[in-house]
Design a protein around this motif. Structure first.
Motif: not given
Length: 584
Positions: A202, A205, A296, A298-299, A305, A308, A310, A334, A336, A350, A367
């Motif tokens: 990711c 991270c 996670g 995220e979106s 994603r 990210y 992801k 979660y 972001i 989202s 973010l």
């Protein structure tokens, strides 16, 4: 065999942050790595203390007092990044009290900024890069010998050589995590882990760069033994803080079986990926005490994603949230926001995904750019910036501050829409909970529903103005809970809600039902007495309470009851009893 204590005194410090958190729990826990380093040192005979300084930013006198009392020879700091200035401040205090003391920075923040720290902050003597247990122990042994030479033989270390920052070879990751001394033998704490590392990449991270996308595992025996030792010390709730606890399915099920067989009677929360859970695993996790899994997401936008990195599908997200809740585990999401390419459209995506997965808890983050992340490296390439940006006394840098297509007002509005949209839907999500029909799980279903109900009646959702009809939702959940099992918390919580609504007769009925199942519950008896007193049924309230003469709060309630009845003799008797209890 006992290990003789060595003379060198070591203090390990978790420094404070600059910014106040909405939820202090986000930063209050000492990192697991600090306990592991402390255990390694104690197992090798060194005197080690740990200072949790997360809340001491406005209390330097308390830090000076600890430093003065302990007089440490070596002070090690756990630097996450956002607490780096707290570490620098305390390092300066250390040198002010004892210029000969050695200051060592370690942790993920120090690993990625080792050169920055050694270039600009003379109070920092060494930086431990990466995994710290063996590196720090070897450094302590080197310092103990008092040699003038530099410790270039210690892998994973950084220091100044001829006045310039210098790092030794990277240290090879420890092959056998079970070979580490068990921190629970030396300390009590709530955060535990099964693994080190994460295989994913990711872009927001630091784990890919820190752990090199390699994962190592403790054995089931080590993990459960540590949990059992902490349970003996009175710890009953655990945060299982792996990046992804459920990576190895057979290992997770083995651990859960052992927890059940050992009857540890603990509850815990974990973190996972939506593509790393299945029904059998979730069933075992719930039986072993798991009450929450954070995922996670995220979106809701595939485009975001992908930015990210992801690698999860919407189908996997929906499946994981549905299965998790079906087994009576709170599924937390979660998200972001404020990413490259974020827009009204991606925020609506989202919100649409939130409506589909119906999470019972959600956290929304802006973010951030942190050293060691792919986003941070991209920022430096785009702008020509260096790590010197961290000389400013700030905790972090938000991505939108580096992207001219995003303004602060726009990103804050994105966050408002996500939070308001989510919380407005929460009562609906709670009403659509569908639990697996397994009689063996009915008591756990009741516990799950009553715990969730309490967040609507007395917890976070009760106090959140964005959550409407919270008490009605709580009543519905408490009643559903009691439909599965005579759950103590459900009787108590429902009785209190009826009290709040001044429905005292209904409160009495519910609490009397609860006492029929939980005859020795002081909480149920106190709640019942309160409702009876509000109905002027004082003799019944007194009778309800008199079976608990050793409970100070109940005795205080008895004093009030007697006073309301005009029973001066009884009031004085119970006052005497309370004085006796307080002198014990």
């Amino acid at each position: 065999m006992a290990v003789a204590t060595r003379i060198m005194k070591i203090l390990l410090v978790y420094p404070y942050f600059l910014d106040k958190r909405i939820n202090e729990e986000d930063v209050s826990a000492i990192p697991m790595g600090l306990y592991s380093v402390g255990a390694m040192l104690r197992a090798n005979g060194y005197a080690v203390d740990i200072l949790n300084g997360h809340n001491l930013g406005k209390a330097p006198h308390r830090i000076y007092q600890v430093l003065g009392d302990k007089r440490p020879d070596v002070v090690g700091f756990s630097i996450l990044h956002a607490n780096r200035w707290g570490g620098i401040d305390i390092a300066r205090m250390v040198k002010k009290i004892n210029p000969n003391a050695t200051v060592v920075f370690g942790g993920v923040g120090a690993t990625f900024l080792w050169e920055h720290f050694l270039t600009h902050f003379p109070e920092i003597d060494y930086v431990v890069r990466g995994e710290g247990e063996h590196c720090f122990l070897e450094l302590i042994r080197f310092l103990e010998k008092g040699k003038a030479a530099l410790p270039i033989h210690i892998d994973g270390l950084a220091f100044r050589k001829k006045g310039k920052p210098f790092k030794t070879r990277d240290r090879e990751p420890l092959a056998d995590l079970d070979s580490l001394p068990m921190p629970a033998d030396h300390f009590a704490f709530q955060h535990i882990s099964l693994t080190r590392g994460c295989p994913e990449g990711c872009t927001f991270c630091g784990s890919p760069a820190f752990w090199k996308r390699r994962v190592r595992f403790h054995s089931a025996d080590y993990f459960v033994s540590q949990m059992a030792r902490l349970r003996e010390k009175g710890v009953t709730f655990f945060f299982v803080s792996d990046d992804t606890f459920t990576l190895k399915r057979s290992l997770v099920i083995d651990i859960c079986r052992r927890i059940v067989e050992c009857r540890l009677n603990v509850v815990w929360a974990a973190i996972s990926r939506v593509d790393c859970v299945d029904e059998e695993m979730l069933g075992w996790m719930r039986r072993a005490g798991c009450i929450q899994i954070s995922y996670g997401v995220e979106s809701g936008s595939r485009e975001i994603r992908d930015r990210y990195h992801k690698r999860i599908s919407e189908a996997a997200i929906c499946r994981a949230f549905d299965l998790t809740v079906r087994y009576g585990i709170m599924a937390r999401a979660y998200f972001i926001y404020g990413a490259p390419g974020e827009s009204d459209r991606t925020i609506e995506e989202s919100l649409a995904l939130l409506r589909r997965i119906r999470p019972l808890s959600a956290i929304f983050y802006i973010l951030d750019l942190f050293p060691g992340t792919a986003f941070y490296e991209d920022f430096k390439r785009r702008t020509g910036a260096s790590d010197d940006i961290w000389l400013d006394r700030v905790e972090d840098m938000l991505y939108f501050e580096t992207d001219e297509t995003l303004s602060q007002a726009t990103v804050l509005e994105f966050g408002r829409r996500l939070r308001q949209g989510y919380h407005a839907l929460l009562p609906e999500f709670a009403g659509k909970i569908d639990l697996v029909d397994d009689p063996d799980l009915y008591p756990l279903h009741a516990e799950f529903l009553s715990r969730l109900a309490l967040t609507f009646s007395h917890g976070d959702y009760a106090m959140n103005p964005m959550v409407e009809n919270s008490l009605e939702t709580a009543i519905m959940l408490f009643e559903r809970s009691l439909g599965y099992h005579p759950d103590h918390r459900a009787f108590w919580g429902l009785g209190l809600v009826y009290q709040h609504l001044r429905r005292f007769d209904e409160s009495v009925v519910v609490l009397q039902r609860g006492i029929a199942h939980h005859k020795t519950s002081a909480d149920l008896h106190m709640a019942l007495a309160n409702s009876l007193m509000r109905l002027n049924r004082y003799p019944e309230a007194r009778q309800c309470l008199e079976g608990f003469p050793d409970h100070p709060r109940i005795v205080e309630q008895l004093i009030r009851c007697c006073r309301s009845m005009g029973d001066r003799e009884g009031e004085q008797t119970w006052i005497g009893r309370l004085n006796s209890l307080q002198q014990r």
